[in-house]
Design a protein around this motif. Structure first.
Motif, PDB file in Angstrom:
ATOM      1  N   ARG A 176     -14.244   3.276  -2.538  1.00  0.00           N
ATOM      2  CA  ARG A 176     -14.168   3.072  -3.985  1.00  0.00           C
ATOM      3  C   ARG A 176     -13.094   2.029  -4.284  1.00  0.00           C
ATOM      4  O   ARG A 176     -11.957   2.161  -3.851  1.00  0.00           O
ATOM      5  N   ARG A 177     -13.504   1.001  -5.005  1.00  0.00           N
ATOM      6  CA  ARG A 177     -12.618  -0.073  -5.462  1.00  0.00           C
ATOM      7  C   ARG A 177     -11.908  -0.763  -4.303  1.00  0.00           C
ATOM      8  O   ARG A 177     -10.831  -1.334  -4.468  1.00  0.00           O
ATOM      9  N   ILE A 178     -12.523  -0.756  -3.124  1.00  0.00           N
ATOM     10  CA  ILE A 178     -11.886  -1.299  -1.931  1.00  0.00           C
ATOM     11  C   ILE A 178     -11.740  -2.815  -1.999  1.00  0.00           C
ATOM     12  O   ILE A 178     -10.872  -3.410  -1.336  1.00  0.00           O
ATOM     13  N   LEU A 179     -12.559  -3.476  -2.819  1.00  0.00           N
ATOM     14  CA  LEU A 179     -12.465  -4.930  -2.945  1.00  0.00           C
ATOM     15  C   LEU A 179     -11.348  -5.364  -3.883  1.00  0.00           C
ATOM     16  O   LEU A 179     -10.942  -6.529  -3.867  1.00  0.00           O
ATOM     17  N   ASP A 180     -10.849  -4.452  -4.700  1.00  0.00           N
ATOM     18  CA  ASP A 180      -9.892  -4.843  -5.740  1.00  0.00           C
ATOM     19  C   ASP A 180      -8.637  -5.526  -5.189  1.00  0.00           C
ATOM     20  O   ASP A 180      -8.215  -6.565  -5.732  1.00  0.00           O
ATOM     21  N   PRO A 181      -7.988  -5.009  -4.123  1.00  0.00           N
ATOM     22  CA  PRO A 181      -6.793  -5.709  -3.615  1.00  0.00           C
ATOM     23  C   PRO A 181      -7.097  -7.132  -3.150  1.00  0.00           C
ATOM     24  O   PRO A 181      -6.287  -8.048  -3.379  1.00  0.00           O
TER      25      PRO A 181
ATOM     26  N   HIS B 215       3.658 -12.986  -5.450  1.00  0.00           N
ATOM     27  CA  HIS B 215       3.143 -11.947  -6.334  1.00  0.00           C
ATOM     28  C   HIS B 215       3.057 -10.632  -5.560  1.00  0.00           C
ATOM     29  O   HIS B 215       2.777 -10.618  -4.363  1.00  0.00           O
ATOM     30  N   LEU B 216       3.294  -9.526  -6.265  1.00  0.00           N
ATOM     31  CA  LEU B 216       3.253  -8.208  -5.638  1.00  0.00           C
ATOM     32  C   LEU B 216       2.153  -7.381  -6.297  1.00  0.00           C
ATOM     33  O   LEU B 216       2.112  -7.247  -7.521  1.00  0.00           O
ATOM     34  N   ILE B 217       1.255  -6.843  -5.474  1.00  0.00           N
ATOM     35  CA  ILE B 217       0.229  -5.920  -5.944  1.00  0.00           C
ATOM     36  C   ILE B 217       0.521  -4.559  -5.310  1.00  0.00           C
ATOM     37  O   ILE B 217       0.476  -4.411  -4.086  1.00  0.00           O
ATOM     38  N   ILE B 218       0.851  -3.577  -6.129  1.00  0.00           N
ATOM     39  CA  ILE B 218       1.106  -2.224  -5.650  1.00  0.00           C
ATOM     40  C   ILE B 218      -0.224  -1.485  -5.630  1.00  0.00           C
ATOM     41  O   ILE B 218      -0.846  -1.291  -6.681  1.00  0.00           O
ATOM     42  N   VAL B 219      -0.681  -1.119  -4.443  1.00  0.00           N
ATOM     43  CA  VAL B 219      -2.002  -0.521  -4.260  1.00  0.00           C
ATOM     44  C   VAL B 219      -1.838   0.960  -3.925  1.00  0.00           C
ATOM     45  O   VAL B 219      -1.314   1.309  -2.857  1.00  0.00           O
ATOM     46  N   PHE B 220      -2.268   1.821  -4.820  1.00  0.00           N
ATOM     47  CA  PHE B 220      -2.257   3.244  -4.544  1.00  0.00           C
ATOM     48  C   PHE B 220      -3.492   3.584  -3.711  1.00  0.00           C
ATOM     49  O   PHE B 220      -4.624   3.432  -4.173  1.00  0.00           O
ATOM     50  N   THR B 221      -3.268   4.008  -2.472  1.00  0.00           N
ATOM     51  CA  THR B 221      -4.368   4.414  -1.598  1.00  0.00           C
ATOM     52  C   THR B 221      -4.665   5.900  -1.818  1.00  0.00           C
ATOM     53  O   THR B 221      -3.952   6.582  -2.546  1.00  0.00           O
ATOM     54  N   CYS B 222      -5.733   6.386  -1.177  1.00  0.00           N
ATOM     55  CA  CYS B 222      -6.121   7.805  -1.315  1.00  0.00           C
ATOM     56  C   CYS B 222      -6.306   8.185  -2.779  1.00  0.00           C
ATOM     57  O   CYS B 222      -5.891   9.268  -3.229  1.00  0.00           O
TER      58      CYS B 222
ATOM     59  N   LEU C 232       0.831  -1.198   0.000  1.00  0.00           N
ATOM     60  CA  LEU C 232       0.000   0.000   0.000  1.00  0.00           C
ATOM     61  C   LEU C 232       0.866   1.249   0.000  1.00  0.00           C
ATOM     62  O   LEU C 232       1.766   1.400   0.832  1.00  0.00           O
ATOM     63  N   VAL C 233       0.576   2.145  -0.944  1.00  0.00           N
ATOM     64  CA  VAL C 233       1.344   3.369  -1.123  1.00  0.00           C
ATOM     65  C   VAL C 233       0.389   4.548  -1.224  1.00  0.00           C
ATOM     66  O   VAL C 233      -0.503   4.553  -2.081  1.00  0.00           O
ATOM     67  N   SER C 234       0.553   5.535  -0.351  1.00  0.00           N
ATOM     68  CA  SER C 234      -0.196   6.781  -0.463  1.00  0.00           C
ATOM     69  C   SER C 234       0.726   7.830  -1.080  1.00  0.00           C
ATOM     70  O   SER C 234       1.620   8.349  -0.403  1.00  0.00           O
ATOM     71  N   LEU C 235       0.519   8.130  -2.355  1.00  0.00           N
ATOM     72  CA  LEU C 235       1.360   9.144  -2.995  1.00  0.00           C
ATOM     73  C   LEU C 235       1.177  10.529  -2.369  1.00  0.00           C
ATOM     74  O   LEU C 235       2.161  11.264  -2.208  1.00  0.00           O
ATOM     75  N   PRO C 236      -0.053  10.937  -1.989  1.00  0.00           N
ATOM     76  CA  PRO C 236      -0.183  12.223  -1.297  1.00  0.00           C
ATOM     77  C   PRO C 236       0.642  12.277  -0.007  1.00  0.00           C
ATOM     78  O   PRO C 236       1.261  13.302   0.303  1.00  0.00           O
ATOM     79  N   GLN C 237       0.664  11.177   0.751  1.00  0.00           N
ATOM     80  CA  GLN C 237       1.456  11.134   1.980  1.00  0.00           C
ATOM     81  C   GLN C 237       2.946  11.139   1.653  1.00  0.00           C
ATOM     82  O   GLN C 237       3.750  11.794   2.328  1.00  0.00           O
ATOM     83  N   LEU C 238       3.326  10.429   0.596  1.00  0.00           N
ATOM     84  CA  LEU C 238       4.729  10.361   0.204  1.00  0.00           C
ATOM     85  C   LEU C 238       5.260  11.742  -0.171  1.00  0.00           C
ATOM     86  O   LEU C 238       6.393  12.108   0.165  1.00  0.00           O
ATOM     87  N   LYS C 239       4.430  12.518  -0.840  1.00  0.00           N
ATOM     88  CA  LYS C 239       4.855  13.858  -1.256  1.00  0.00           C
ATOM     89  C   LYS C 239       5.083  14.777  -0.053  1.00  0.00           C
ATOM     90  O   LYS C 239       5.828  15.749  -0.143  1.00  0.00           O
ATOM     91  N   LYS C 240       4.434  14.469   1.069  1.00  0.00           N
ATOM     92  CA  LYS C 240       4.640  15.274   2.277  1.00  0.00           C
ATOM     93  C   LYS C 240       5.971  14.960   2.952  1.00  0.00           C
ATOM     94  O   LYS C 240       6.505  15.789   3.703  1.00  0.00           O
ATOM     95  N   THR C 241       6.492  13.765   2.713  1.00  0.00           N
ATOM     96  CA  THR C 241       7.654  13.302   3.468  1.00  0.00           C
ATOM     97  C   THR C 241       8.950  13.315   2.667  1.00  0.00           C
ATOM     98  O   THR C 241      10.011  13.088   3.238  1.00  0.00           O
TER      99      THR C 241
ATOM    100  N   SER D 262      -9.835   4.076  -2.884  1.00  0.00           N
ATOM    101  CA  SER D 262     -10.094   5.140  -1.918  1.00  0.00           C
ATOM    102  C   SER D 262     -10.927   4.511  -0.813  1.00  0.00           C
ATOM    103  O   SER D 262     -12.086   4.150  -1.030  1.00  0.00           O
ATOM    104  N   ALA D 263     -10.325   4.326   0.356  1.00  0.00           N
ATOM    105  CA  ALA D 263     -11.011   3.629   1.445  1.00  0.00           C
ATOM    106  C   ALA D 263     -12.183   4.422   1.991  1.00  0.00           C
ATOM    107  O   ALA D 263     -13.176   3.843   2.440  1.00  0.00           O
TER     108      ALA D 263
END
Length: 365
Positions: free
Chosen positions: A311-316, A212-219, A170-179, A292-293
């Protein structure tokens, strides 16, 4: 059987209680946990599936899992999947599911988890699509993001990852941009987590090339402006039509299309090319998802101003289950994805070695 607490393969002991009944107990001296009767009695009927969630601190792991529990418990999925139900098989799991749902209904986020090896949330699910029998016991583990930052902590606090066929990153790009510095490539920070994770798996005698790796963009709701060049992904996020779950094959094929577009976004827009190369070389396969949780960001105190709209919370979860299917079935999804989007390009899997893998590939290519 796999103990859901220590995740070792064991033969459970029977201990007789004072009232003449008995309970199952893990025989490992450093575990000795009582095991839910339904987990043991239904082991073959509801085989365990480890749902492994990894990621940095504050990137949305706990919120995503809480909203997934909420969805399984409250969203009436039986209208799309006949005979579906979810059943927590012990008291702690029951409490986690319904207390989290109660908090979300009240507009409150669940508290972050401490850095300890977590007790699993055990959910039996019936009539779940894209599984061999439609039945499984889902084993969810949620631990603090700090546990994934150091190799030695992964084995101590997140040892569940070695039993997972699929890891959800799980990766939050908005959070990553803050850090990170605005001039920095976000892929560098993403690589850092993968370095620790791959090393930690190796220290536990586990090979990420079999995972297997699933990269999940949160937010995902906060990423819409960054996705202007990817209108299909934006539409996928904004128009989450739950009724499409009725045709699960078509739904999964659409997940393939979105995964391909997010792969291009990561490569071209984020410029995280080295991160992608590392991931694709070190895992059996790499795919992408976006969720988007909550549907909207909470305030700084963790309060929600509107009712959650996942939104799309079941996909992962669907990706985790899809990765357990046969190569032949995956090829069918890929063909459907290509029919949906002629520009679809499947993400190549890590090259397998050995005569059996070569023969298998030649049969189902």
């Amino acid at each position: 059987m796999i103990c859901p607490f220590c995740l070792e393969k064991v033969k459970f002991k029977k201990e007789v209680n004072d009232n003449g009944t008995f309970q199952y107990v893990c025989p490992k001296a450093d575990c000795s946990q009582p095991i839910p009767r339904l987990y043991v009695d239904d082991y073959k009927k509801y085989p365990p599936v480890v749902v492994s969630v990894i990621g940095h601190r504050a990137h949305g792991k706990t919120v995503a899992l809480s909203t997934l529990y909420y969805t399984l418990a409250r969203m009436d999925l039986g209208q799309f999947w006949p005979e579906f139900y979810m059943f927590p098989i012990n008291d702690p799991s029951l409490e986690v599911v319904f207390e989290n749902a109660k908090s979300l209904d009240a507009g409150k986020l669940p508290p972050p988890n401490p850095k300890i090896f977590p007790e699993p949330t055990l959910l039996q699910v019936n009539s779940l699509p894209i599984t061999n029998s439609g039945k499984a016991t889902l084993l969810f583990y949620d631990t603090a993001g700090e546990a994934f930052m150091r190799t030695q902590d992964i084995g101590r606090y997140a040892g569940f990852v070695r039993r997972a066929g699929t890891a959800l990153f799980l990766v939050s790009l908005p959070q990553l941009k803050k850090t990170v510095d605005s001039s920095s490539n976000p892929g560098v920070e993403l690589e850092r987590l993968l370095y620790s994770y791959i090393q930690g798996m190796a220290d536990m005698n586990a090979d990420t090339r079999k995972q297997h790796l699933i990269i999940v963009f949160t937010c995902g709701d906060a990423m819409l402006n960054d996705l202007d060049g990817y209108p299909q992904v934006k539409q996928y996020m904004m128009k989450d039509d739950w009724s499409r779950l009725q045709d699960i094959n078509s739904y999964v094929a659409q997940m393939y299309v979105i995964s391909d577009l997010l792969n291009r976004y990561t490569h071209d827009t984020l410029g995280a090319r080295q991160f992608l190369t590392l991931a694709k070389d070190r895992f059996a396969s790499v795919h992408f998802s976006i969720i988007s949780a909550l549907g909207a960001a909470p305030d700084e105190e963790g309060n929600l101003s509107v009712k959650i709209k996942p939104r799309r919370i079941l996909d992962p979860l669907l990706w985790t289950l899809e990765r357990t299917q046969s190569v032949r079935q995956r090829r069918l999804y890929e063909r459907q994805a290509a029919a949906l989007n002629p520009g679809y390009r499947p993400v190549p899997a890590t090259k397998s070695k050995g005569w059996f893998a070569t023969l298998w590939k030649s049969i189902f290519k």
